[in-house]
Design an enzyme around this catalytic site. Structure first.
Site, short mmCIF file in Angstrom:
data_model
loop_
_atom_site.label_atom_id
_atom_site.label_comp_id
_atom_site.label_asym_id
_atom_site.label_seq_id
_atom_site.Cartn_x
_atom_site.Cartn_y
_atom_site.Cartn_z
N LEU A 1 26.31 37.32 -17.63
CA LEU A 1 26.83 37.41 -16.25
C LEU A 1 25.71 37.74 -15.27
O LEU A 1 25.74 38.76 -14.58
CB LEU A 1 27.98 38.42 -16.15
CG LEU A 1 29.21 38.10 -17.01
CD1 LEU A 1 30.31 39.14 -16.81
CD2 LEU A 1 29.75 36.70 -16.73
N ASP B 1 17.11 16.37 -18.45
CA ASP B 1 16.18 15.24 -18.37
C ASP B 1 14.86 15.65 -17.71
O ASP B 1 13.88 14.91 -17.78
CB ASP B 1 16.81 14.06 -17.60
CG ASP B 1 17.21 14.39 -16.16
OD1 ASP B 1 17.09 15.56 -15.74
OD2 ASP B 1 17.66 13.47 -15.45
N GLU B 2 14.84 16.85 -17.09
CA GLU B 2 13.63 17.25 -16.35
C GLU B 2 12.44 17.48 -17.28
O GLU B 2 11.30 17.50 -16.83
CB GLU B 2 13.92 18.49 -15.49
CG GLU B 2 15.09 18.24 -14.56
CD GLU B 2 15.27 19.25 -13.44
OE1 GLU B 2 14.30 19.93 -13.08
OE2 GLU B 2 16.39 19.33 -12.92
N LYS C 1 22.37 24.75 -5.53
CA LYS C 1 21.95 23.39 -5.88
C LYS C 1 22.39 22.44 -4.78
O LYS C 1 23.32 22.75 -4.01
CB LYS C 1 22.56 22.97 -7.22
CG LYS C 1 22.37 23.97 -8.35
CD LYS C 1 21.01 23.86 -9.02
CE LYS C 1 20.76 24.98 -10.00
NZ LYS C 1 21.45 24.87 -11.26
P1 NAD Z 1 24.17 27.99 -14.61
O1 NAD Z 1 22.96 28.62 -14.01
O2 NAD Z 1 25.32 27.65 -13.75
O3 NAD Z 1 24.74 28.94 -15.77
C1 NAD Z 1 23.91 29.60 -16.68
C2 NAD Z 1 24.73 30.68 -17.40
O4 NAD Z 1 23.87 31.33 -18.34
C3 NAD Z 1 25.28 31.76 -16.46
O5 NAD Z 1 26.63 32.02 -16.75
C4 NAD Z 1 24.40 32.98 -16.76
O6 NAD Z 1 25.09 34.20 -16.58
C5 NAD Z 1 24.04 32.74 -18.23
N1 NAD Z 1 22.77 33.39 -18.59
C6 NAD Z 1 21.59 33.31 -17.91
N2 NAD Z 1 20.67 34.07 -18.51
C7 NAD Z 1 21.26 34.63 -19.61
C8 NAD Z 1 20.81 35.50 -20.64
N3 NAD Z 1 19.55 35.97 -20.67
N4 NAD Z 1 21.69 35.84 -21.61
C9 NAD Z 1 22.96 35.38 -21.59
N5 NAD Z 1 23.44 34.58 -20.63
C10 NAD Z 1 22.60 34.20 -19.65
O7 NAD Z 1 23.61 26.73 -15.41
P2 NAD Z 1 24.28 25.28 -15.61
O8 NAD Z 1 23.94 24.42 -14.46
O9 NAD Z 1 25.68 25.46 -16.02
O10 NAD Z 1 23.41 24.77 -16.85
C11 NAD Z 1 23.82 25.06 -18.18
C12 NAD Z 1 22.81 24.45 -19.15
O11 NAD Z 1 22.74 23.03 -18.95
C13 NAD Z 1 21.39 24.96 -18.97
O12 NAD Z 1 20.81 25.11 -20.24
C14 NAD Z 1 20.69 23.86 -18.17
O13 NAD Z 1 19.31 23.83 -18.46
C15 NAD Z 1 21.41 22.63 -18.70
N6 NAD Z 1 21.47 21.49 -17.76
C16 NAD Z 1 21.94 21.66 -16.48
C17 NAD Z 1 22.05 20.55 -15.64
C18 NAD Z 1 22.60 20.68 -14.23
O14 NAD Z 1 22.58 19.70 -13.48
N7 NAD Z 1 23.11 21.83 -13.82
C19 NAD Z 1 21.66 19.29 -16.08
C20 NAD Z 1 21.19 19.15 -17.41
C21 NAD Z 1 21.11 20.26 -18.23
P1 TYD Z 2 18.74 20.48 -7.22
O1 TYD Z 2 20.20 20.43 -6.99
O2 TYD Z 2 18.02 21.78 -7.03
O3 TYD Z 2 18.47 19.88 -8.67
P2 TYD Z 2 17.07 19.48 -9.42
O4 TYD Z 2 15.93 20.00 -8.63
O5 TYD Z 2 17.22 20.18 -10.72
O6 TYD Z 2 17.09 18.00 -9.52
O7 TYD Z 2 18.04 19.42 -6.25
C1 TYD Z 2 18.41 18.06 -6.27
C2 TYD Z 2 17.49 17.33 -5.31
O8 TYD Z 2 17.76 17.79 -3.98
C3 TYD Z 2 16.01 17.61 -5.54
O9 TYD Z 2 15.27 16.43 -5.28
C4 TYD Z 2 15.68 18.69 -4.53
C5 TYD Z 2 16.59 18.34 -3.36
N1 TYD Z 2 17.03 19.49 -2.53
C6 TYD Z 2 16.89 19.44 -1.14
O10 TYD Z 2 16.41 18.44 -0.58
N2 TYD Z 2 17.31 20.52 -0.41
C7 TYD Z 2 17.84 21.63 -1.00
O11 TYD Z 2 18.18 22.61 -0.26
C8 TYD Z 2 18.00 21.66 -2.42
C9 TYD Z 2 18.59 22.87 -3.11
C10 TYD Z 2 17.58 20.56 -3.15
#
Ligand code: NAD
Ligand code: TYD
Length: 350
Positions: free
Chosen positions: A36, A132-133, A195
């Site tokens: 959390l 994918d990053e 994001k």
């Molecule tokens: P998020 O930041 O919304 O959630 C992360 C969760 O992990 C939170 O609930 C946080 O409390 C928990 N957490 C963080 N540090 C912790 C710790 N030390 N111990 C226990 N719990 C901890 O992230 P998300 O966007 O839901 O991403 C989830 C996973 O998917 C990540 O591994 C991320 O790299 C991967 N991912 C995300 C995206 C995206 O677009 N959001 C895309 C591809 C992969």
């Molecule tokens: P983000 O949602 O942070 O995802 P990621 O960097 O993991 O792809 O950002 C998506 C795209 O939007 C990225 O090219 C950065 C851009 N961005 C902005 O232009 N302004 C913003 O305030 C944020 C958070 C992201």
């Protein structure tokens, strides 16, 4: 019978995965382990948290003793590991937090599973969720495949790449069964408003500037979060051990085009004059090391497991905006206090 530990279940993607598994598989025990942090929110799961097969443990991945206790207490058979520090901009400000959680936290979890399952690794799966990053940036053309060399450019992607390597190393060295999936950018309900998409929805609601980084021509491949959760379900049950699967939306958008579409949809839904929200667009200083383009080739998961996205981008975006408009309390709870400090740090004088 499976007792599945899902880490990061209180976060954005994790909450969708927990919800899917708790409702679809009443015969499984689902244990949500989450520290959390600012990104974790149990409100994300309030519709299912009374389910008989759902359990929550507030534990940090950096506490190996607690991890051990949870494995013993629930006789954990499988892991789906999502917990991570997940925001590139935060990783630029505080890289070490990403090293601790994403690398050391993942190795702690691997070690716990290694000891708990050592008598029969083939009966257990450690499924690691990645991004994918890790592949770095693409130019104008080309797609990331499962064999694209890793070339991470941000502290976030470097820490995820490292954790992916550790998972593979545990499969090679100890013969644990593992699987890794690397997904493109997700969007949808419960997305923390740091994001791009939820931040801009929130700013449009509040008529605040929309800070587009650099020239706005950066490209991302967007996938509706529920389609990611369905892919995770499929890979968990039918993926081949020790394989990698790329997951993507076949849905590339330049940031500025996406932002303009978002503005148009929001003007319609809020009953504002067409073009009003677009006036909020403000170009700001670029993110350092900003990856130009990401795009996933999801042929393997499509051909081998039959997965493809079920929701078009316009439908998904429309559903997402509707969700934020009808969950203002969720949004308001998050965007006060610490969030304001974060916002000022990131966006003042940018
Ligand atoms: P998020 O930041 O919304 O959630 C992360 C969760 O992990 C939170 O609930 C946080 O409390 C928990 N957490 C963080 N540090 C912790 C710790 N030390 N111990 C226990 N719990 C901890 O992230 P998300 O966007 O839901 O991403 C989830 C996973 O998917 C990540 O591994 C991320 O790299 C991967 N991912 C995300 C995206 C995206 O677009 N959001 C895309 C591809 C992969
Ligand atoms: P983000 O949602 O942070 O995802 P990621 O960097 O993991 O792809 O950002 C998506 C795209 O939007 C990225 O090219 C950065 C851009 N961005 C902005 O232009 N302004 C913003 O305030 C944020 C958070 C992201």
């Amino acid at each position: 019978m499976k007792n599945i530990l899902i880490t990061g279940g209180a976060g954005f993607i994790g909450s969708h995965v927990v919800r899917l598994f708790v409702t679809k598989y009443p015969q499984y025990k689902i244990v949500n382990l989450d520290a959390l942090t600012y990104a974790g929110n149990l409100e994300n799961l309030k519709d299912i948290d009374h389910s008989a097969n759902y359990f929550f443990e507030k534990i940090n991945l950096l506490d190996p003793d607690k991890l051990n206790e949870v494995f013993k207490k629930y006789q954990i058979t499988d892991v789906i590991h999502l917990a991570a520090e997940s925001h590139v901009d935060r990783s630029i400000v505080s890289p070490l937090d990403f090293v601790y959680t994403n690398i050391i936290g993942t190795v702690n979890l691997l070690n716990t599973a290694r000891h708990a399952w050592k008598d029969n690794y083939s009966q257990h799966l450690f499924y690691h969720i990645s991004t994918d990053e890790v592949y770095g940036a693409l130019g104008e053309t080309g797609l990331f495949t499962e064999s694209t060399p890793y070339h991470p450019n941000s502290p976030y992607s470097a820490s995820k790449a490292s954790s992916d390597h550790f998972v593979r190393a545990y499969a090679e060295t100890y013969h644990m069964h593992t699987v890794v999936s690397n997904c493109s950018n997700n969007y949808g309900p419960f997305h923390f408003p740091e994001k791009l998409i939820p931040l801009f929805i929130n700013n449009i609601i509040n008529k605040k500037p929309l800070p587009v980084y650099g020239d706005g021509l950066y490209t991302r491949d967007w996938l509706f979060v529920k389609d990611h959760a369905l892919a995770i379900d499929l890979i968990f049950h039918e993926g081949k051990p020790d394989e990698t699967y790329n997951i993507g939306g076949f849905n590339e958008w330049r940031n500025i085009d996406l932002v303009k579409l978002l503005c148009k949809l929001m003007d319609e839904k809020l009953g504002r004059e067409m073009g009003e929200s677009e006036q909020l667009i403000t170009y700001v200083k670029d993110r350092p090391g900003h990856d130009r383009r990401y795009a996933i080739d999801a042929t393997k998961i499509n051909k081998e497991l039959g997965w493809k996205p079920t929701v078009t981008f316009e439908e998904g975006l429309s559903q997402t905006i509707d969700w934020y408009l009808s969950n203002t309390e969720w949004l308001n709870n998050i965007t006060s206090g610490a969030y304001e400090k974060y916002y000022n740090l990131m966006y003042t004088n940018r």
